[in-house]
Write a protein that holds these residues in place. Structure first.
Motif, PDB file in Angstrom:
ATOM      1  N   ILE A 174      -2.904 -36.638  -5.477  1.00 44.27           N
ATOM      2  CA  ILE A 174      -3.178 -36.204  -4.100  1.00 44.27           C
ATOM      3  C   ILE A 174      -4.296 -37.077  -3.542  1.00 44.27           C
ATOM      4  CG2 ILE A 174      -4.027 -34.268  -2.700  1.00 44.27           C
ATOM      5  CD1 ILE A 174      -2.825 -32.422  -4.870  1.00 44.27           C
ATOM      6  N   PRO A 175      -4.114 -37.648  -2.358  1.00 49.97           N
ATOM      7  CA  PRO A 175      -5.185 -38.464  -1.779  1.00 49.97           C
ATOM      8  C   PRO A 175      -6.410 -37.590  -1.497  1.00 49.97           C
ATOM      9  CG  PRO A 175      -3.132 -38.809  -0.598  1.00 49.97           C
ATOM     10  CD  PRO A 175      -2.927 -37.629  -1.484  1.00 49.97           C
ATOM     11  N   LEU A 176      -7.571 -38.046  -1.974  1.00 48.83           N
ATOM     12  CA  LEU A 176      -8.807 -37.283  -1.813  1.00 48.83           C
ATOM     13  C   LEU A 176      -9.912 -38.235  -1.392  1.00 48.83           C
ATOM     14  CD1 LEU A 176      -8.677 -35.530  -5.312  1.00 48.83           C
ATOM     15  CD2 LEU A 176      -8.093 -34.402  -3.148  1.00 48.83           C
ATOM     16  N   PHE A 177     -10.836 -37.760  -0.558  1.00 50.08           N
ATOM     17  CA  PHE A 177     -12.081 -38.521  -0.380  1.00 50.08           C
ATOM     18  C   PHE A 177     -13.215 -37.554  -0.063  1.00 50.08           C
ATOM     19  CE2 PHE A 177     -10.191 -38.894   3.962  1.00 50.08           C
ATOM     20  CZ  PHE A 177     -11.227 -38.395   4.733  1.00 50.08           C
ATOM     21  N   LEU A 178     -14.408 -38.024  -0.334  1.00 47.90           N
ATOM     22  CA  LEU A 178     -15.604 -37.239  -0.006  1.00 47.90           C
ATOM     23  C   LEU A 178     -16.228 -37.874   1.211  1.00 47.90           C
ATOM     24  CD1 LEU A 178     -17.183 -36.847  -3.569  1.00 47.90           C
ATOM     25  CD2 LEU A 178     -15.978 -35.097  -2.248  1.00 47.90           C
ATOM     26  N   TYR A 179     -16.754 -37.022   2.106  1.00 47.60           N
ATOM     27  CA  TYR A 179     -17.399 -37.601   3.293  1.00 47.60           C
ATOM     28  C   TYR A 179     -18.639 -36.801   3.645  1.00 47.60           C
ATOM     29  CZ  TYR A 179     -15.019 -33.809   5.849  1.00 47.60           C
ATOM     30  OH  TYR A 179     -14.595 -32.597   6.274  1.00 47.60           O
ATOM     31  N   ASP A 180     -19.472 -37.450   4.411  1.00 52.94           N
ATOM     32  CA  ASP A 180     -20.705 -36.805   4.851  1.00 52.94           C
ATOM     33  C   ASP A 180     -20.353 -35.882   6.016  1.00 52.94           C
ATOM     34  OD1 ASP A 180     -23.975 -37.372   4.870  1.00 52.94           O
ATOM     35  OD2 ASP A 180     -23.117 -36.630   6.769  1.00 52.94           O
ATOM     36  N   PRO A 181     -20.757 -34.614   5.959  1.00 51.52           N
ATOM     37  CA  PRO A 181     -20.330 -33.673   7.001  1.00 51.52           C
ATOM     38  C   PRO A 181     -20.935 -33.985   8.378  1.00 51.52           C
ATOM     39  CG  PRO A 181     -21.813 -32.597   5.457  1.00 51.52           C
ATOM     40  CD  PRO A 181     -21.569 -33.959   4.908  1.00 51.52           C
ATOM     41  N   VAL A 182     -21.995 -34.742   8.419  1.00 50.37           N
ATOM     42  CA  VAL A 182     -22.640 -35.024   9.708  1.00 50.37           C
ATOM     43  C   VAL A 182     -22.176 -36.374  10.274  1.00 50.37           C
ATOM     44  CG1 VAL A 182     -24.839 -35.268  10.924  1.00 50.37           C
ATOM     45  CG2 VAL A 182     -24.635 -33.682   8.980  1.00 50.37           C
ATOM     46  N   THR A 183     -22.313 -37.404   9.474  1.00 45.77           N
ATOM     47  CA  THR A 183     -21.957 -38.742   9.982  1.00 45.77           C
ATOM     48  C   THR A 183     -20.463 -39.025   9.808  1.00 45.77           C
ATOM     49  OG1 THR A 183     -22.340 -39.775   7.844  1.00 45.77           O
ATOM     50  CG2 THR A 183     -24.230 -39.614   9.338  1.00 45.77           C
ATOM     51  N   LEU A 184     -19.800 -38.220   9.001  1.00 47.11           N
ATOM     52  CA  LEU A 184     -18.373 -38.399   8.644  1.00 47.11           C
ATOM     53  C   LEU A 184     -18.124 -39.691   7.860  1.00 47.11           C
ATOM     54  CD1 LEU A 184     -16.448 -37.114  11.820  1.00 47.11           C
ATOM     55  CD2 LEU A 184     -17.254 -35.827   9.846  1.00 47.11           C
ATOM     56  N   GLN A 185     -19.216 -40.291   7.375  1.00 48.79           N
ATOM     57  CA  GLN A 185     -19.102 -41.487   6.542  1.00 48.79           C
ATOM     58  C   GLN A 185     -18.310 -41.152   5.271  1.00 48.79           C
ATOM     59  OE1 GLN A 185     -20.459 -44.678   7.141  1.00 48.79           O
ATOM     60  NE2 GLN A 185     -19.237 -45.218   5.334  1.00 48.79           N
ATOM     61  N   ILE A 186     -17.405 -42.022   4.914  1.00 51.93           N
ATOM     62  CA  ILE A 186     -16.625 -41.793   3.687  1.00 51.93           C
ATOM     63  C   ILE A 186     -17.477 -42.222   2.505  1.00 51.93           C
ATOM     64  CG2 ILE A 186     -14.561 -42.474   2.400  1.00 51.93           C
ATOM     65  CD1 ILE A 186     -13.204 -42.801   5.165  1.00 51.93           C
ATOM     66  N   LEU A 187     -17.575 -41.355   1.507  1.00 49.43           N
ATOM     67  CA  LEU A 187     -18.504 -41.605   0.415  1.00 49.43           C
ATOM     68  C   LEU A 187     -17.791 -42.014  -0.870  1.00 49.43           C
ATOM     69  CD1 LEU A 187     -20.745 -38.479   1.106  1.00 49.43           C
ATOM     70  CD2 LEU A 187     -21.209 -40.839   1.805  1.00 49.43           C
ATOM     71  N   VAL A 188     -16.724 -41.327  -1.194  1.00 50.93           N
ATOM     72  CA  VAL A 188     -15.975 -41.637  -2.412  1.00 50.93           C
ATOM     73  C   VAL A 188     -14.485 -41.496  -2.079  1.00 50.93           C
ATOM     74  CG1 VAL A 188     -15.597 -41.034  -4.835  1.00 50.93           C
ATOM     75  CG2 VAL A 188     -17.825 -40.590  -3.809  1.00 50.93           C
ATOM     76  N   VAL A 189     -13.689 -42.384  -2.619  1.00 54.73           N
ATOM     77  CA  VAL A 189     -12.245 -42.244  -2.405  1.00 54.73           C
ATOM     78  C   VAL A 189     -11.540 -42.354  -3.745  1.00 54.73           C
ATOM     79  CG1 VAL A 189     -12.294 -43.228  -0.091  1.00 54.73           C
ATOM     80  CG2 VAL A 189     -11.853 -44.717  -2.051  1.00 54.73           C
ATOM     81  N   ASN A 190     -10.359 -41.764  -3.839  1.00 55.70           N
ATOM     82  CA  ASN A 190      -9.599 -41.944  -5.079  1.00 55.70           C
ATOM     83  C   ASN A 190      -8.468 -42.951  -4.857  1.00 55.70           C
ATOM     84  OD1 ASN A 190      -7.649 -40.520  -3.725  1.00 55.70           O
ATOM     85  ND2 ASN A 190      -7.355 -38.952  -5.309  1.00 55.70           N
ATOM     86  N   GLN A 191      -7.820 -43.262  -5.943  1.00 54.95           N
ATOM     87  CA  GLN A 191      -6.744 -44.278  -5.919  1.00 54.95           C
ATOM     88  C   GLN A 191      -5.646 -43.919  -4.908  1.00 54.95           C
ATOM     89  OE1 GLN A 191      -6.538 -46.953  -8.028  1.00 54.95           O
ATOM     90  NE2 GLN A 191      -4.472 -47.610  -7.440  1.00 54.95           N
ATOM     91  N   ALA A 192      -5.217 -42.634  -4.955  1.00 53.27           N
ATOM     92  CA  ALA A 192      -4.128 -42.191  -4.084  1.00 53.27           C
ATOM     93  C   ALA A 192      -4.507 -42.359  -2.614  1.00 53.27           C
ATOM     94  CB  ALA A 192      -3.783 -40.735  -4.373  1.00 53.27           C
ATOM     95  N   CYS A 193      -5.813 -42.199  -2.334  1.00 54.25           N
ATOM     96  CA  CYS A 193      -6.289 -42.326  -0.963  1.00 54.25           C
ATOM     97  C   CYS A 193      -6.147 -43.777  -0.489  1.00 54.25           C
ATOM     98  CB  CYS A 193      -7.747 -41.879  -0.911  1.00 54.25           C
ATOM     99  SG  CYS A 193      -8.414 -41.847   0.738  1.00 54.25           S
ATOM    100  N   THR A 194      -6.484 -44.722  -1.352  1.00 50.29           N
ATOM    101  CA  THR A 194      -6.342 -46.133  -0.967  1.00 50.29           C
ATOM    102  C   THR A 194      -4.864 -46.471  -0.781  1.00 50.29           C
ATOM    103  OG1 THR A 194      -6.208 -46.901  -3.250  1.00 50.29           O
ATOM    104  CG2 THR A 194      -8.407 -46.799  -2.261  1.00 50.29           C
ATOM    105  N   GLU A 195      -4.010 -45.839  -1.592  1.00 56.45           N
ATOM    106  CA  GLU A 195      -2.567 -46.097  -1.454  1.00 56.45           C
ATOM    107  C   GLU A 195      -2.024 -45.500  -0.166  1.00 56.45           C
ATOM    108  OE1 GLU A 195      -1.122 -44.520  -5.112  1.00 56.45           O
ATOM    109  OE2 GLU A 195      -1.862 -46.247  -6.266  1.00 56.45           O
TER     110      GLU A 195
END
Lengths: 617, 142
Positions: A149-170
């Motif tokens: 499942i595509p997943l990523f972590l983001y900052d709740p204020v700036t919405l900056q993407i912090l971590v992504v997984n392989q499925a997310c890049t795909e």
């Protein structure tokens, strides 16, 4: 703890310090094995083959001093607990050591067996837990990275993407590094920017800790648009509060759903607003569904029809035939029913034609689909047409009969007149005036005979569909006719040029061809221009799948502007001179038509006429 | 020439013309007239029944006649009288333009010839030359 056979590595170059430490160790762990190393290199090499429960590390070694020893040792043995020994009380060094990952530090002069026991026991236990935590962390990381499942972590204020997984890049076709440079907003299409704040505002309200954000239109790196369903969860990244986005690409599902909706809508409009009557029956012929058109045409409401047996509404004269057709559905998937009558709600019988399809085994239908059409009007029109044709055929037959009888009744007295004229000429007429009247009488009789004969010929053509065809030489037919008309031809000194070389033969009917030539020739002679000598040219040409016969004269010509439409009509005359009966061209045209040909004319008053006859091969 | 010819036609003028034409053409010794199929049959019956009755050598037969037409006459003639006069020639003489009539005549086994009206001297001369009649006219025998 005492019972265990601990394996202890002591890294200590000082003999005296080692002996003291060893005594302490054996006092608390009598069965322990103590392995002494006197340099960092020696210690590191031992880890290649051996495992140890704990390492007691002196920080002043001949080949390494201070925290370097810790880092180096952890490189080769990351999971082993380490207790550091220092010769002096250096708080800073101690704290640094702990940060690097050692479990405890002891000052050499302060070491007593009780402290050592406590420190070693704690160190081993703590390391075990740390190792477990570390391994759990790694497991979680792997769960995240390798998750389909595509997943990523983001900052709740700036919405900056912090971590992504392989499925997310795909999913987005961006590399992880590229995505880490982006915010969630950067992935959105311009239409979505206005509601981006809902992502910022998302706070955990549900017990599960997840907040569904709904579907979003986003761009992939190649510019294609996708629809992504996003759910966010609270997430702690170390001490940092961030959010986890769980993504689901719903583009294909949505497209499929949309297509399905469209297809269903199309189908419904087809069924509900088309002219056809659509019904779905169960295996016994009971209505499961009816289209609105059934109400329009037959007047039955849905309430009346659903559950009712269709055979109850069919006319008794056709019911056996309909049941037989229905029975065929057991072996055939589709059957065209022969037209039958159905009782409508107003008590009238309507003719219906049906195509019936067995879809009992089709899970989405589970019924017999009837596609019917109301034939009543069509049938009525057809019946009227049949009746009309019958009447017309009868009329035509009657007329033909009438024509034959009339022409016979006309011909009988004419033949008598002709015979009497012959007898008269044998008897001889003495008086001059009587001779004059006799000649006039004879002329009129001959004219009457010719007219009747022409009319009879037309009757014969019109009533005789099959005419005998044979290979005919045009030259021989034409010579026969010029022979018959030789007196007329030499009388007017006509010049006749014949060239049938291009198409000398024709599959045709000799009698008709003779009649055609006869009429054309006599016409040309009758309507010649007396101011000049008559010249007639006749020739053939081969066309595409046809043969063309030209017949050209330099006679009076016909005013085509005035007469174009009636030139081949019955009883049409175009000249005041001559003695035409107005039948000749009509007769020719009828004969040519019977020979599967056409005739056209080109003419100019004062210069002549050309007839072009086209015979299809 | 032929001995006796029976003309069957409903039109008295035609019968008269036939009479004159046949005589002028030296076609036969005697011409008998019948105004229709029934009269003709009656005439034949009489001739057969009379001891000195003389049957015709040829019958000139019209097709379109009231009461009994030419074909109907022919049917009964073949059935009842032909046996008494097997050498009699049937010549259809008609102004009918119905091509079926001509076709029927040509196919009919008992019809010797088909002559379209008007009856002319040339037509009768031609008739004398057909194989079935040739023997009656001396100049054709040689």
């Amino acid at each position: 703890m005492e019972k265990r056979d601990l394996s202890i590595m002591v890294v200590e170059d000082n003999e005296g310090d080692f002996v003291i430490l060893k005594d302490h160790l054996f006092e608390i762990f009598p069965k322990a094995s103590v392995d002494r190393k006197i340099s960092l290199l020696q210690a590191k090499q031992s880890f290649i083959e051996e495992t140890y429960d704990i390492v007691l590390l002196d920080l002043t070694l001949p080949d390494s001093v201070g925290v370097n020893s810790i880092t180096e040792l952890l490189k080769v043995a990351p999971t082993v607990p380490i207790i550091v020994f220092t010769g002096y009380e250096d708080k800073e060094l101690a704290v640094n050591s702990l940060k690097l990952g050692v479990q405890d530090y002891l000052v050499k002069d302060e070491v007593i067996p009780a402290i050592l026991l406590k420190s070693i026991s704690y160190a081993i236990e703590r390391k075990i837990i740390l190792n477990q935590v570390k391994s759990a962390k790694e497991n979680y990381k792997s769960l995240f990275d390798k998750n389909p499942i595509p997943l990523f972590l983001y900052d709740p204020v700036t919405l900056q993407i912090l971590v992504v997984n392989q499925a997310c890049t795909e999913l987005y076709l961006y590399s992880a590094d590229q995505l880490l440079q982006m915010t969630v907003e950067d992935l959105m299409t311009s239409g979505e920017k206005s509601r981006i704040s809902t992502i910022r505002d998302a706070i955990t309200v549900s017990k599960s800790g997840s907040v569904p954000l709904g579907e979003w239109r986003q761009f992939k790196s190649d510019g294609t648009e996708i629809e992504v369903d996003i759910t966010t969860h609270d997430f702690m990244l170390g001490l940092r509060t961030c959010r986890l986005a769980v993504l689901k690409n719903v583009t294909e599902i949505n497209t499929a759903r949309l297509n399905l909706q469209r297809s269903e809508k199309r189908f419904r409009s087809l069924v509900q607003s088309g002219a056809d009557l659509i019904g779905i029956l169960d295996k016994d012929g009971n209505y499961l569904y009816k289209s609105p058109t059934i109400t329009t045409v037959l007047g039955y409401t849905t309430e009346f029809l659903i559950g009712r047996n269709t055979f109850d509404l069919i006319h008794e004269e056709e019911i056996a035939q309909v049941l037989a057709d229905f029975d065929k559905l057991k072996t055939q998937s589709q059957v065209s029913f022969k037209p039958f009558r159905v009782l409508d709600s107003w008590g009238n019988w309507r003719w219906i034609e049906s195509i019936v399809t067995n879809l009992l085994d089709e899970p989405s239908v589970m019924g017999i689909v009837t596609n019917s059409r109301d034939l009543t009007e069509k049938k009525k029109q057809e019946d009227e047409k049949t009746l009309l044709i019958k009447e017309l055929t009868q009329n035509n037959t009657d007329l033909k009969q009438f024509s034959f009888i009339t022409s016979h009744n006309l011909r009988a007295p004419i033949t008598n007149l002709l015979s009497i004229l012959e007898l008269f000429s044998y008897a001889g007429i003495k008086e001059e005036k009587a001779q004059f009247f006799f000649d006039m009488f004879k002329k009129s009789t001959l004219q009457l005979d010719e007219t009747i004969n022409d009319l009879v010929k037309i009757l014969v053509i019109k009533s005789n569909a099959n005419i005998g065809l044979e290979e005919i030489s045009l030259t021989s037919i034409f010579s026969k006719i010029t022979g018959m008309l030789s007196a007329m031809i030499s009388d007017v000194k006509a010049e006749i040029n014949v060239d049938f070389n291009e198409a000398p033969q024709l599959v045709s009917n000799a009698t008709y061809l003779e009649s055609i030539f006869m009429n054309l020739l006599t016409n040309a002679i009758k309507y010649r221009d007396t101011e000049r000598e008559l010249v007639i040219n006749t020739y053939t040409q081969k066309g595409d799948g046809c043969t063309m016969l030209y017949f050209q004269d330099n006679g009076l010509g016909i005013d085509l502007v005035r007469n174009k439409d009636k030139i081949f009509g019955l009883h049409q005359r175009f000249h005041e001179v001559g003695e035409g009966n107005g039948i000749g061209l009509y007769l020719i045209q009828s004969q040519i038509k019977a020979l599967n040909g056409t005739i056209s004319v080109d003419s100019k008053v004062g210069s002549g006429t050309t007839f072009i006859i086209t015979f299809n091969n | 020439m032929l001995n006796k010819v029976l003309c069957v036609d409903d039109d008295p003028v035609t019968l008269m013309i036939c009479d004159i034409m046949l005589e002028k053409a030296n076609f036969c010794q005697r011409v008998e007239q019948a105004a229709g199929g029934t009269s003709a049959l009656k005439y034949l019956k009489n001739q057969i029944e009379q001891t000195d009755g003389q049957l015709p050598d040829a019958i000139l037969l019209d097709i379109n006649m009231p009461v009994m037409n030419g074909w109907e006459f022919l049917e009964e003639y073949v059935e009842k009288y032909q046996a008494h006069m097997p050498d009699c020639k049937i010549i259809i003489l008609t102004s009918s333009v119905n091509p079926e009539d001509k076709e029927l005549a040509e196919k009919h086994p008992d019809v010797t010839d088909f002559m379209p009206k008007p009856i002319t001297l040339d037509g009768l001369e031609a008739l004398k030359t057909i194989p079935a009649l040739r023997k009656y006219f001396a100049r054709y025998i040689a």
